[in-house]
Design a protein around this motif. Structure first.
Motif, short mmCIF file in Angstrom:
data_model
loop_
_atom_site.label_atom_id
_atom_site.label_comp_id
_atom_site.label_asym_id
_atom_site.label_seq_id
_atom_site.Cartn_x
_atom_site.Cartn_y
_atom_site.Cartn_z
N GLY A 130 0.83 -1.21 0.00
CA GLY A 130 0.00 0.00 0.00
C GLY A 130 0.86 1.25 0.00
O GLY A 130 0.54 2.24 -0.65
N TYR A 131 1.97 1.18 0.71
CA TYR A 131 2.89 2.33 0.77
C TYR A 131 3.48 2.59 -0.62
O TYR A 131 3.53 3.73 -1.09
CB TYR A 131 3.99 2.04 1.77
CG TYR A 131 5.07 3.11 1.83
CD1 TYR A 131 4.82 4.33 2.44
CD2 TYR A 131 6.32 2.90 1.26
CE1 TYR A 131 5.79 5.32 2.48
CE2 TYR A 131 7.29 3.88 1.31
CZ TYR A 131 7.03 5.08 1.92
OH TYR A 131 7.98 6.05 1.95
N ILE A 132 3.93 1.54 -1.28
CA ILE A 132 4.61 1.73 -2.57
C ILE A 132 3.60 2.01 -3.69
O ILE A 132 3.78 2.95 -4.47
CB ILE A 132 5.47 0.50 -2.94
CG1 ILE A 132 6.58 0.30 -1.90
CG2 ILE A 132 6.10 0.68 -4.33
CD1 ILE A 132 7.44 -0.92 -2.12
N ASN A 133 2.55 1.22 -3.78
CA ASN A 133 1.62 1.35 -4.92
C ASN A 133 0.53 2.39 -4.70
O ASN A 133 -0.12 2.81 -5.66
CB ASN A 133 0.99 -0.01 -5.25
CG ASN A 133 1.99 -0.95 -5.90
OD1 ASN A 133 2.97 -0.50 -6.48
ND2 ASN A 133 1.76 -2.25 -5.79
N GLY A 134 0.33 2.81 -3.46
CA GLY A 134 -0.70 3.82 -3.19
C GLY A 134 -2.11 3.26 -3.35
O GLY A 134 -2.31 2.10 -3.73
N TYR A 135 -3.09 4.09 -3.02
CA TYR A 135 -4.49 3.68 -3.09
C TYR A 135 -5.30 4.70 -3.87
O TYR A 135 -5.02 5.89 -3.82
CB TYR A 135 -5.09 3.58 -1.68
CG TYR A 135 -4.55 2.43 -0.86
CD1 TYR A 135 -4.97 1.14 -1.10
CD2 TYR A 135 -3.63 2.66 0.15
CE1 TYR A 135 -4.47 0.08 -0.35
CE2 TYR A 135 -3.13 1.60 0.91
CZ TYR A 135 -3.56 0.32 0.66
OH TYR A 135 -3.07 -0.72 1.40
N THR A 136 -6.31 4.22 -4.58
CA THR A 136 -7.27 5.14 -5.19
C THR A 136 -8.20 5.67 -4.10
O THR A 136 -8.28 5.09 -3.00
CB THR A 136 -8.14 4.43 -6.25
OG1 THR A 136 -8.94 3.45 -5.57
CG2 THR A 136 -7.27 3.73 -7.30
N GLU A 258 0.08 7.77 2.53
CA GLU A 258 -0.99 8.76 2.59
C GLU A 258 -2.36 8.09 2.62
O GLU A 258 -3.24 8.49 3.37
CB GLU A 258 -0.90 9.72 1.41
CG GLU A 258 -1.91 10.83 1.54
CD GLU A 258 -1.71 11.96 0.54
OE1 GLU A 258 -0.63 12.57 0.57
OE2 GLU A 258 -2.63 12.22 -0.25
N GLY A 259 -2.52 7.04 1.82
CA GLY A 259 -3.81 6.34 1.79
C GLY A 259 -4.18 5.82 3.16
O GLY A 259 -5.34 5.83 3.57
#
Lengths: 500, 500
Positions: A130-136, A258-259
Motif C-alpha cells: 500500500g505504501y509503494i503502490n498507493g491507493y485510489t 498517505e492512503g
C-alpha cells in the motif's frame, strides 16, 4: 496427523503453532502456512512456524493464544491437517501486483487483520504494498468503511463534530481548548485522542494531567451525554482496531502511506458518527507535511473521501514551522491550556484555537460564515469554555478546580540563554521535541520545555530562550548536551540550515 | 534499566526479548524496536516484542536465542537500554521509496539478513519492496556478490561448469544425466540442487534414491576432487544463506521477484567458482515462464549479470509445455535417469539432456561449436557417463551397481485410461504435479506417476495414459479423484483450456 501438544506460555496475539520440520513436510506446510487443529469440539486455523530441534517429530508446540482457544492440556493429542490460506492473502498479492482492490477484497483483508488471521509476513507485505503502490480514493473509502465495520461504533445523534491534527508541531495542544468552546456552543464533540509515539506529548498524555482519559465505551457515552464532549484516549475504545495493528507495522520503517493516513483518521471519525470534521494540516520545515502543495493535495483527498462517506470535511493549512504555545510536555502544556481557558497566556495557542473553533462552528452551521471566530472569542472570554472544561474534567474523574500553578513541573531545570543579540529567526520543532523527550517527556509528566521566546522576538545576549524541566539530573545533563549540538533556536543569523 | 530475566524455551533464529508495555515506554522503544542487553561481559542487541500481561514490569522475557548468546540464568538481572536500528533499515526504506541502492547499501542489508539482525517486519518489507519496485542490473550484481560474501565459498580451480533449470516442468530430471556426461569429458561440475518445495520432486530428492545428498563442505570438496562432480542438496552447504532466508519470506505470497531469482541462482553458481553456466528456461503453459518474450528477457539479464561477475552464461529456452521423461516422483525419476544412462528409456529426457550437455561442452570450449551434441552422444553411448555416475553414487555412499528395477515403486497403483480415441493434444504440468504430490511424492519416494503417453501419441479408447503410484490406499483414492476433476491429459480435443 495426530500430534502431542507441548505448551509454551507465550502470547503473540495470533494463533501460532510450532511444528517439527519433518511433520511440516509430511503435512505439506511451510513457515507462515496454516493448519487446522481439532481438539474435542474445538477446531481452529493456526499459522505455522517450524523448528528442527525445539519440538520433536510427533509433537506440536502450542502458544498461549492457541491454548486459550481450544482449551487443550499439555500432553494431549490434537488432530492436525493442512489448511488453505484465507482469500485475503490472494488480494494482498493482487495489491502488490499493482491492481486496484474492490470493496469486498479490502473488507476481507481488514477483517483478517482485525481478527489476527494474517502472519506478520503477510501483514507487512500488505502495508508495504500500500505504501509503494498507493491507493485510489475508492480504495481509501473501502479501507475506511471496513475499519469501521470491524470495530466498535458509537451513535451520538445529529450535529456531531470533530477535529484532527496531522501533527508534528511541538506544544500544539489546541484540542483541549477547541473542544470546550464548541461544546459550550451546543455541539456534540466526543474527542478521542492519541498518546505520544514519537512526540513529547499527545493530547491524551496532556489531558491525563487533569483527569483520567481511559474509559470503556459505555462510560464514554455517559460523559458525552452529560457534557456534549469528552477528551479521552482513543486506544481504549476499540474504534477501528485494524488501524492500530497496521500502525504497529508502519512504525519500524516509518511507512507513512498517505492512503493509510486518510483512512486511519476518517475511520475514527466515522466510528463516532461525526457529521462535520475539521482537519488541521500544519506545514513547514520539521512538521510532517513539508510543502503547501502536498498539504493542499492531502486536503483535497480528505474532503473527497469525507464527501463519499457523508461527512462534511474542511481542512485548514496552518503554519507548522515552529512550536505553538509555550509549554512542551504534558504538565507544561496542561498549564498553557488552563491559562488560555482563563484568558491568559500563550497568545499564539489562543489564536490558533479560536480560528479552529470558529471554523468548526461555521462548518456545522451553528453560525453564519465569517462569524465563527467572533462567537468562539465570546465563548472563551465569557468563561463558558472554562466552565465546560471543568465539567469535562469532573466527569472524567479529575479536580475541576485545578489551577495552572497547581500543576507540578519538575524542579530539575536549566535555562538555555541566547549567545547572540538579534531576532529569533527559527525554532526547530524536531529539535525541541527531541530535547523534551530526552528530558523525560511524555513518560514523566512534569518534564518538558518552556519557551520564553517565539519567532520574531528580539533578544539580547544572555536572554533566556527556553527552560528545560527534566525528570532527573542525568536526563537534565543529556538534554543540555543535545542543545549544544542541535541549536534548536537560531538567533540573529538568517541561516536556517547548514548543509554539510 | 535493570530487568529480571524470565526464560522462554522458544527458538526463533533471532535475538528477541519481550518487555512489559510500561518498561518499553520508559525505554522509549516500540514493537520491532531494539535494545542493548548487557550481562557480565556479554552485550548484544535484541529485537523487542511487547506485552501487557505476559511479562510484568521490571521483568524481561528472554527467548532461547538470547539466552544462548549472553548465557544469563533465569531470574538474573540484565542491564537494558534502547538501541538504534541498524543502518540497513534506512536502506530498506530507501528501496521502498523507489531509489536505487548502491553496493555497500545492499551489502549492509544482506549482511543483516544473514546475521538475523532484521525483524520479520523489516525483512518482509525489503522483499516486498524489491518485488514491487524491481532491481537494476547493478543492484542484482550487488545482491549476488553480497550473498556470496556472506556465505561459504568453495574454489575448485579452473574450468568449473554448472547448469541450472528455472523449473516448473514435471519429470525434468536432466541434471543427473548432464552431470556425469560433462564430468566424463573432464570438466568439473560440483552440482548443488534443491529439494522440492511445491513440485513432486527436486533433483536432490531424486538423487537421494541412489545415494546420500547431504554433505558438509569438506566432504563435497573430497567428492568433487575424486570424481570431478557431485550431485548434492545445496541446503546443507550454506552457500548464500541470505538467499534461503529471503525465500522463506517470498513463499507465503509467492513473490517470485525476477531480480531475486537472478541473484539467487547466480550467487550459488559464484560461490562454487563457476566459470561457465548453462541455464535452462522452460517456457509454456503451466511452467514458471509463460511466454517466450519473458524467457528471452530473463535470458539477456542472466547473460549480462554473468558478464559483470566474470561468468560465461548461456541460456537455452526449452519447450516446457508438458512433462519430460516418463517418471514423476523421486523413485520413478531415478529409474528414468538410470535407464537413459544405460541408453534405454525416455527418448525425450535423453535428447534434452544431450542438448544441454552438448551446449555445456561447447560453452566451456572443450569442443568446437556445433560438435558438442555429438561428443555428448558418444560419451553416453560408450557407457562413460554411466561409469561416471556409478563413481559419483559410490563416493556419495550409495550402491553403484543399482539397476533401474532395483528401485522400489509403490504397489498401491492405479492406471488412468483414455476415455476417447485420438491424439494426445496436451499434458498439463501443474495437474500432473498436483496428482503426484497427492499420491505422496516427494515425501514418499516410491510414490508418483508414470506416463505411458506423450504429446502427439495416438491412443485408442481405454489405452493407458498414466499410472499413479501412491503411498497408501487413501492417497491413491485422493489422487484418482483429482484426475477426474483436472483432466491432466487431453485426448482428441483441440480445446486446451475451458474458461468459465
Amino acid at each position: 496427523m495426530r500430534l502431542k501438544t507441548r505448551f509454551y506460555e507465550i502470547e503473540v496475539d495470533k494463533p501460532i503453532v510450532i511444528l517439527n520440520d519433518e511433520d511440516a513436510k509430511d503435512l505439506g506446510v511451510f513457515v507462515s502456512g496454516r493448519v487446522k487443529i481439532k481438539y474435542n469440539e474445538h477446531e481452529i486455523t493456526a499459522i505455522v512456524d517450524t523448528t528442527e530441534t525445539l519440538v520433536r517429530e510427533g509433537e506440536i508446540g502450542v502458544l498461549k493464544d492457541v491454548h486459550d482457544l481450544i482449551k487443550v492440556d499439555a500432553g494431549d493429542y490434537v488432530e492436525v491437517r493442512s489448511a488453505s490460506k484465507p482469500a485475503s492473502v490472494e488480494f494482498i498479492k493482487k495489491k502488490l501486483d499493482g491492481h486496484t482492490l474492490d470493496e469486498s477484497e479490502i473488507y476481507s483483508i481488514i477483517y483478517d487483520i482485525t481478527n489476527n488471521n494474517l502472519s506478520s509476513i503477510e501483514l507487512s507485505s500488505f502495508v508495504t504494498g500500500g505504501y509503494i503502490n498507493g491507493y485510489t480514493i475508492e480504495e481509501i473509502v473501502s479501507l475506511t468503511t471496513s475499519m469501521v465495520k470491524t470495530g466498535k461504533q458509537i451513535d451520538f445523534g445529529d450535529d456531531v463534530v470533530d477535529k484532527h491534527c496531522i501533527g508534528g508541531v511541538a506544544g500544539n495542544r489546541t484540542t483541549m481548548i477547541v473542544v470546550p468552546i464548541v461544546a459550550a456552543a451546543g455541539l456534540t464533540i466526543p474527542k478521542t485522542s492519541s498518546r505520544a509515539i514519537t512526540s513529547p506529548s499527545g493530547t491524551a498524555d496532556t489531558m491525563e494531567v487533569l483527569s483520567s482519559v481511559q474509559f470503556g465505551i459505555d462510560e464514554v457515552r455517559e460523559i458525552v451525554n452529560s457534557a456534549g464532549a469528552c477528551i479521552i484516549w482513543g486506544g481504549a475504545v476499540n474504534l477501528a482496531p485494524a488501524d492500530d495493528k497496521i500502525i504497529r507495522v508502519e512504525y519500524p520503517l516509518s511507512l507513512d502511506a498517505e492512503g493509510h493516513l486518510l483512512s486511519s483518521v476518517m475511520a475514527k471519525k466515522m466510528a463516532i458518527g461525526s457529521d462535520y470534521v475539521l482537519i488541521d494540516i500544519p506545514v513547514g520545515k520539521g512538521s510532517k507535511i513539508a510543502t503547501p502543495d502536498r498539504a493542499r493535495k492531502l486536503a483535497r483527498n480528505f474532503i473527497e473521501i469525507g464527501c463519499k462517506l457523508g461527512i462534511s470535511v474542511e481542512c485548514l493549512i496552518t503554519d507548522g514551522s515552529s512550536p505553538i504555545g509555550a509549554g512542551i510536555g504534558p504538565a507544561l502544556e496542561a498549564r498553557d491550556v488552563l491559562n488560555v481557558l482563563n484568558n491568559k497566556g500563550p497568545i499564539d495557542l489562543m489564536n490558533k484555537s479560536l480560528d479552529l473553533a470558529g471554523t468548526l462552528l461555521e462548518l456545522s452551521k451553528r453560525v453564519d460564515k465569517g462569524k465563527g471566530r467572533k462567537m468562539a472569542e465570546n465563548i472563551l472570554s465569557s468563561g463558558k469554555a472554562l466552565d465546560k472544561m471543568k465539567q469535562i474534567i469532573e466527569l472524567q474523574g479529575g479536580d475541576p478546580e485545578i489551577k495552572p500553578r497547581d500543576i507540578e513541573v519538575s524542579d530539575k531545570k536549566h535555562v538555555i540563554k541566547s549567545k547572540h543579540k538579534g531576532k529569533v529567526r527559527f525554532i526547530d520543532n524536531k529539535c525541541i521535541s527531541s530535547i523534551a523527550r530526552t528530558a523525560g517527556a511524555p513518560r514523566i509528566k512534569s518534564a518538558g520545555i518552556y519557551m520564553h521566546v517565539g519567532v520574531g522576538d528580539s533578544v539580547r545576549l544572555d536572554d533566556p530562550l527556553f527552560t528545560i524541566y527534566a525528570s532527573d539530573n542525568n536526563k537534565l545533563d543529556d538534554a543540555i548536551n543535545i542543545c549544544e549540538k542541535l541549536i534548536p533556536v537560531r538567533v540573529g543569523s538568517v541561516i536556517s540550515d547548514i548543509i554539510t
